[in-house]
Write a protein that holds these residues in place. Sequence first.
Motif, PDB file in Angstrom:
ATOM      1  N   THR A 161      -0.567   1.168  -3.734  1.00 24.91           N
ATOM      2  CA  THR A 161       1.190   0.319  -2.877  1.00 24.91           C
ATOM      3  C   THR A 161       1.515  -0.316  -4.146  1.00 24.91           C
ATOM      4  OG1 THR A 161       1.859  -0.170  -1.302  1.00 24.91           O
ATOM      5  CG2 THR A 161      -0.390  -1.408  -1.957  1.00 24.91           C
ATOM      6  N   LEU A 162       2.373  -1.096  -3.521  1.00 25.75           N
ATOM      7  CA  LEU A 162       3.795  -1.778  -3.891  1.00 25.75           C
ATOM      8  C   LEU A 162       3.690  -2.717  -3.633  1.00 25.75           C
ATOM      9  CD1 LEU A 162       5.649  -1.532  -6.246  1.00 25.75           C
ATOM     10  CD2 LEU A 162       7.415  -1.293  -5.116  1.00 25.75           C
ATOM     11  N   ARG A 163       4.090  -3.838  -4.237  1.00 25.65           N
ATOM     12  CA  ARG A 163       3.938  -5.392  -2.989  1.00 25.65           C
ATOM     13  C   ARG A 163       4.883  -5.209  -2.536  1.00 25.65           C
ATOM     14  NH1 ARG A 163       7.562  -9.765  -2.677  1.00 25.65           N
ATOM     15  NH2 ARG A 163       7.840  -9.718  -5.131  1.00 25.65           N
ATOM     16  N   GLY A 164       4.307  -5.664  -1.512  1.00 29.02           N
ATOM     17  CA  GLY A 164       5.496  -5.909  -0.223  1.00 29.02           C
ATOM     18  C   GLY A 164       5.497  -4.774   0.850  1.00 29.02           C
ATOM     19  N   ARG A 165       4.851  -3.882   0.110  1.00 30.11           N
ATOM     20  CA  ARG A 165       4.474  -2.210   1.296  1.00 30.11           C
ATOM     21  C   ARG A 165       3.061  -2.468   1.904  1.00 30.11           C
ATOM     22  NH1 ARG A 165       6.049   3.089  -2.422  1.00 30.11           N
ATOM     23  NH2 ARG A 165       7.798   2.102  -2.561  1.00 30.11           N
ATOM     24  N   PRO A 166       2.904  -2.717   3.555  1.00 27.15           N
ATOM     25  CA  PRO A 166       1.738  -2.342   3.541  1.00 27.15           C
ATOM     26  C   PRO A 166       1.196  -1.247   3.599  1.00 27.15           C
ATOM     27  CG  PRO A 166       3.590  -2.244   5.653  1.00 27.15           C
ATOM     28  CD  PRO A 166       4.915  -2.142   4.035  1.00 27.15           C
ATOM     29  N   VAL A 167      -0.224  -1.172   4.084  1.00 24.83           N
ATOM     30  CA  VAL A 167      -1.415  -0.280   4.005  1.00 24.83           C
ATOM     31  C   VAL A 167      -1.926  -0.307   5.300  1.00 24.83           C
ATOM     32  CG1 VAL A 167      -1.471  -0.004   1.272  1.00 24.83           C
ATOM     33  CG2 VAL A 167      -2.652  -1.410   2.237  1.00 24.83           C
ATOM     34  N   THR A 168      -2.787   0.662   5.763  1.00 23.58           N
ATOM     35  CA  THR A 168      -3.225   0.506   7.089  1.00 23.58           C
ATOM     36  C   THR A 168      -4.426   0.464   6.704  1.00 23.58           C
ATOM     37  OG1 THR A 168      -1.662   1.248   8.692  1.00 23.58           O
ATOM     38  CG2 THR A 168      -3.287   0.942   9.574  1.00 23.58           C
ATOM     39  N   LEU A 169      -5.547  -0.143   7.260  1.00 21.15           N
ATOM     40  CA  LEU A 169      -6.963   0.239   6.785  1.00 21.15           C
ATOM     41  C   LEU A 169      -7.828   0.157   8.515  1.00 21.15           C
ATOM     42  CD1 LEU A 169     -10.013  -0.338   5.646  1.00 21.15           C
ATOM     43  CD2 LEU A 169     -10.216  -2.631   7.106  1.00 21.15           C
ATOM     44  N   THR A 170      -8.058   1.469   8.875  1.00 23.87           N
ATOM     45  CA  THR A 170      -8.423   1.779  10.208  1.00 23.87           C
ATOM     46  C   THR A 170     -10.137   1.716   9.839  1.00 23.87           C
ATOM     47  OG1 THR A 170      -6.822   3.881  10.135  1.00 23.87           O
ATOM     48  CG2 THR A 170      -8.674   4.171  11.372  1.00 23.87           C
ATOM     49  N   LEU A 171     -11.206   0.871  11.428  1.00 21.24           N
ATOM     50  CA  LEU A 171     -11.721   1.090  11.072  1.00 21.24           C
ATOM     51  C   LEU A 171     -12.277   1.908  12.394  1.00 21.24           C
ATOM     52  CD1 LEU A 171     -14.697  -0.540  10.326  1.00 21.24           C
ATOM     53  CD2 LEU A 171     -14.233  -2.257  11.733  1.00 21.24           C
ATOM     54  N   THR A 172     -13.515   2.335  12.212  1.00 17.42           N
ATOM     55  CA  THR A 172     -14.012   3.257  14.054  1.00 17.42           C
ATOM     56  C   THR A 172     -15.148   2.629  13.626  1.00 17.42           C
ATOM     57  OG1 THR A 172     -12.187   4.941  13.808  1.00 17.42           O
ATOM     58  CG2 THR A 172     -14.135   5.315  14.657  1.00 17.42           C
ATOM     59  N   ILE A 173     -16.369   2.039  14.715  1.00 21.41           N
ATOM     60  CA  ILE A 173     -17.063   1.667  14.959  1.00 21.41           C
ATOM     61  C   ILE A 173     -17.825   2.967  16.443  1.00 21.41           C
ATOM     62  CG2 ILE A 173     -19.071   0.402  15.550  1.00 21.41           C
ATOM     63  CD1 ILE A 173     -17.376  -2.080  13.844  1.00 21.41           C
ATOM     64  N   HIS A 174     -19.302   3.707  16.134  1.00 23.42           N
ATOM     65  CA  HIS A 174     -19.507   4.371  16.560  1.00 23.42           C
ATOM     66  C   HIS A 174     -20.703   3.586  18.121  1.00 23.42           C
ATOM     67  CE1 HIS A 174     -17.059   7.530  15.477  1.00 23.42           C
ATOM     68  NE2 HIS A 174     -17.121   7.009  14.708  1.00 23.42           N
ATOM     69  N   ASN A 175     -21.074   4.041  18.623  1.00 19.74           N
ATOM     70  CA  ASN A 175     -22.355   3.680  19.525  1.00 19.74           C
ATOM     71  C   ASN A 175     -22.661   4.874  20.185  1.00 19.74           C
ATOM     72  OD1 ASN A 175     -24.712   2.775  21.356  1.00 19.74           O
ATOM     73  ND2 ASN A 175     -23.485   1.327  22.248  1.00 19.74           N
ATOM     74  N   PRO A 199       0.119  -6.598   4.911  1.00 17.97           N
ATOM     75  CA  PRO A 199       1.610  -6.462   4.328  1.00 17.97           C
ATOM     76  C   PRO A 199       1.490  -6.416   3.093  1.00 17.97           C
ATOM     77  CG  PRO A 199       0.952  -8.881   5.208  1.00 17.97           C
ATOM     78  CD  PRO A 199      -0.182  -7.712   5.718  1.00 17.97           C
ATOM     79  N   CYS A 200       0.093  -6.409   2.072  1.00 19.47           N
ATOM     80  CA  CYS A 200       0.455  -6.624   0.725  1.00 19.47           C
ATOM     81  C   CYS A 200       1.821  -7.904   0.244  1.00 19.47           C
ATOM     82  CB  CYS A 200       0.145  -5.053   0.271  1.00 19.47           C
ATOM     83  SG  CYS A 200      -1.042  -4.554   0.220  1.00 19.47           S
ATOM     84  N   PRO A 201       1.143  -8.171   0.064  1.00 21.25           N
ATOM     85  CA  PRO A 201       2.726  -9.691  -0.095  1.00 21.25           C
ATOM     86  C   PRO A 201       2.083 -10.119  -1.816  1.00 21.25           C
ATOM     87  CG  PRO A 201       0.815 -11.198   0.937  1.00 21.25           C
ATOM     88  CD  PRO A 201       0.735  -9.866   1.110  1.00 21.25           C
ATOM     89  N   TYR A 202       1.678 -10.100  -2.399  1.00 21.88           N
ATOM     90  CA  TYR A 202       0.849 -10.482  -3.750  1.00 21.88           C
ATOM     91  C   TYR A 202       0.281  -8.646  -4.438  1.00 21.88           C
ATOM     92  CZ  TYR A 202       1.893 -14.628  -1.620  1.00 21.88           C
ATOM     93  OH  TYR A 202       1.752 -15.670  -0.862  1.00 21.88           O
ATOM     94  N   ARG A 203       0.815  -9.195  -5.407  1.00 20.54           N
ATOM     95  CA  ARG A 203       0.205  -7.781  -7.040  1.00 20.54           C
ATOM     96  C   ARG A 203      -1.289  -8.434  -6.790  1.00 20.54           C
ATOM     97  NH1 ARG A 203      -2.004  -8.694 -11.802  1.00 20.54           N
ATOM     98  NH2 ARG A 203      -2.565 -11.286 -11.005  1.00 20.54           N
ATOM     99  N   GLY A 204      -2.812  -7.302  -7.451  1.00 19.07           N
ATOM    100  CA  GLY A 204      -3.416  -7.523  -7.677  1.00 19.07           C
ATOM    101  C   GLY A 204      -4.537  -6.248  -6.840  1.00 19.07           C
ATOM    102  N   ALA A 205      -5.721  -6.625  -8.156  1.00 15.40           N
ATOM    103  CA  ALA A 205      -6.623  -5.749  -7.233  1.00 15.40           C
ATOM    104  C   ALA A 205      -7.784  -6.465  -5.972  1.00 15.40           C
ATOM    105  CB  ALA A 205      -7.599  -5.994  -7.928  1.00 15.40           C
ATOM    106  N   TYR A 206      -7.659  -5.948  -4.699  1.00 13.80           N
ATOM    107  CA  TYR A 206      -8.431  -6.695  -3.525  1.00 13.80           C
ATOM    108  C   TYR A 206      -9.817  -5.407  -3.578  1.00 13.80           C
ATOM    109  CZ  TYR A 206      -3.740  -9.346  -3.259  1.00 13.80           C
ATOM    110  OH  TYR A 206      -3.282 -10.003  -3.579  1.00 13.80           O
ATOM    111  N   ALA A 207     -10.877  -5.855  -2.484  1.00 12.60           N
ATOM    112  CA  ALA A 207     -11.528  -5.275  -2.304  1.00 12.60           C
ATOM    113  C   ALA A 207     -11.694  -5.878  -0.610  1.00 12.60           C
ATOM    114  CB  ALA A 207     -12.888  -5.552  -2.741  1.00 12.60           C
ATOM    115  N   VAL A 208     -10.952  -4.685   0.063  1.00 12.61           N
ATOM    116  CA  VAL A 208     -10.750  -4.982   1.752  1.00 12.61           C
ATOM    117  C   VAL A 208     -11.761  -3.921   2.547  1.00 12.61           C
ATOM    118  CG1 VAL A 208      -8.603  -5.179   1.349  1.00 12.61           C
ATOM    119  CG2 VAL A 208      -9.229  -3.076   1.989  1.00 12.61           C
ATOM    120  N   GLY A 209     -11.858  -4.715   3.846  1.00 15.61           N
ATOM    121  CA  GLY A 209     -13.183  -3.688   4.517  1.00 15.61           C
ATOM    122  C   GLY A 209     -14.118  -5.157   5.523  1.00 15.61           C
TER     123      GLY A 209
END
Length: 398
Positions: free
Chosen positions: A63-77, A118-128
């Motif tokens: 993505t581009l700095r300032g352009r948000p991305v969405t993390l979708t987390l689904t947990i099943h029981n 929101p991704c306010p800064y550039r960089g390489a991240y590991a999310v989750g």
Amino acid sequence: MKQRQVVFFSLAAFFLVAGLLSGSRVFYVLLFSQLFLVLATLTLNLWAAVTFTYTQELSAPRTLRGRPVTLTLTIHNEKPLPFPLMRVRLVLASEKRQQDLVFNLAPDSRLEHRQEMPCPYRGAYAVGMTVIDFLDLFGLLRLPFDMRLLPYYRLKPLLVYPRLVELSRLNMPALDMQRFTRHQNLTDDHDQPYAMVRDYQPGDSGKHIHWKVSVRQQKLMTRTYEQATEPSVELILDLHRGGYDGENASQAEDIFCETATALVYYLLRQNWHLLVSGHGQQMQHLSGSSLKDFQPIYQWLASVRFDSRRSFVQPLRQSLGSSRARARIVLTTRIEPELGSLLGQNRLSRTSIYTLVAGPARSNPNETKLAGLFRQSGLPVWFVHYGDDVARVLQGEW
């Protein structure tokens, strides 16, 4: 330790001491009842940690700095028993930013959580997900479970590019294209204008053979092409955090890379032969001469680490002495008075030197002093801060 846990284990100690002193069975019955309760809650927590299933997905890996991305987390029981209370720690696309998600799951149910970043800064991240705390119904035991210890688990990689600012011009006279005449060199690059033919040499590509001339000359002739060259430009990047930390460091790095991206894009669009030198823990060099070379440099600027730990003066002195570039642009985050005196030693050379100092939104009071030193050396210097209009700064409209 919570009050409930203090009371519970204090009673266990009391029942043990009372049983040993009195020999009464009732104290042992109560003590073993507590022990069985603890074992049951521990078993339930372990069962939940081993059997729960999940999915986590990013809406976009880049993505581009300032352009948000969405993390979708689904947990099943999918089991017939309810899960204990779960506290899931999420790492987001920002330095040291985390968020806790607290919930429990009934049998045969699932939870879907969408986390917008929101991704306010550039960089390489590991999310989750990172650490999951399992808390039993009675609040007696907390079982932390680090997902990163699992051999198959991987955080989601996310690359945030710096913002791309297109410049209409650059307030650096040495980079005025009309000041220099074009020189022609022969090359085998067929993307360049056709120039002449020469005798065929082993290894020449068949598509470069000029068949009409070859038939007329009764020997194989190869096309050569003329390559337009301009005086080269070196962009010297000081990959140091400038003494900032936390949010200020992220802001300084972000505006640094945004400025570098704008310069690289403008120079490659003008077909300058560009050398990018990154002075970090290790020296890094990238080069290009047209916009087709922009993407690798852009990706490098998105993920490069600011890991320099040494003074910039010595490596800069070596760089100034080794390169023959017609113009140099120095980009740093440091406010070092030695820079002005060092660069001033080269003001009589044919190489033009321009300096930009990047910093966080709040300006450094030492900038005025550094600007005075540069003026004494007869060298231009610009200060660009996080949130500034980079185009207006580089085009000299401020």
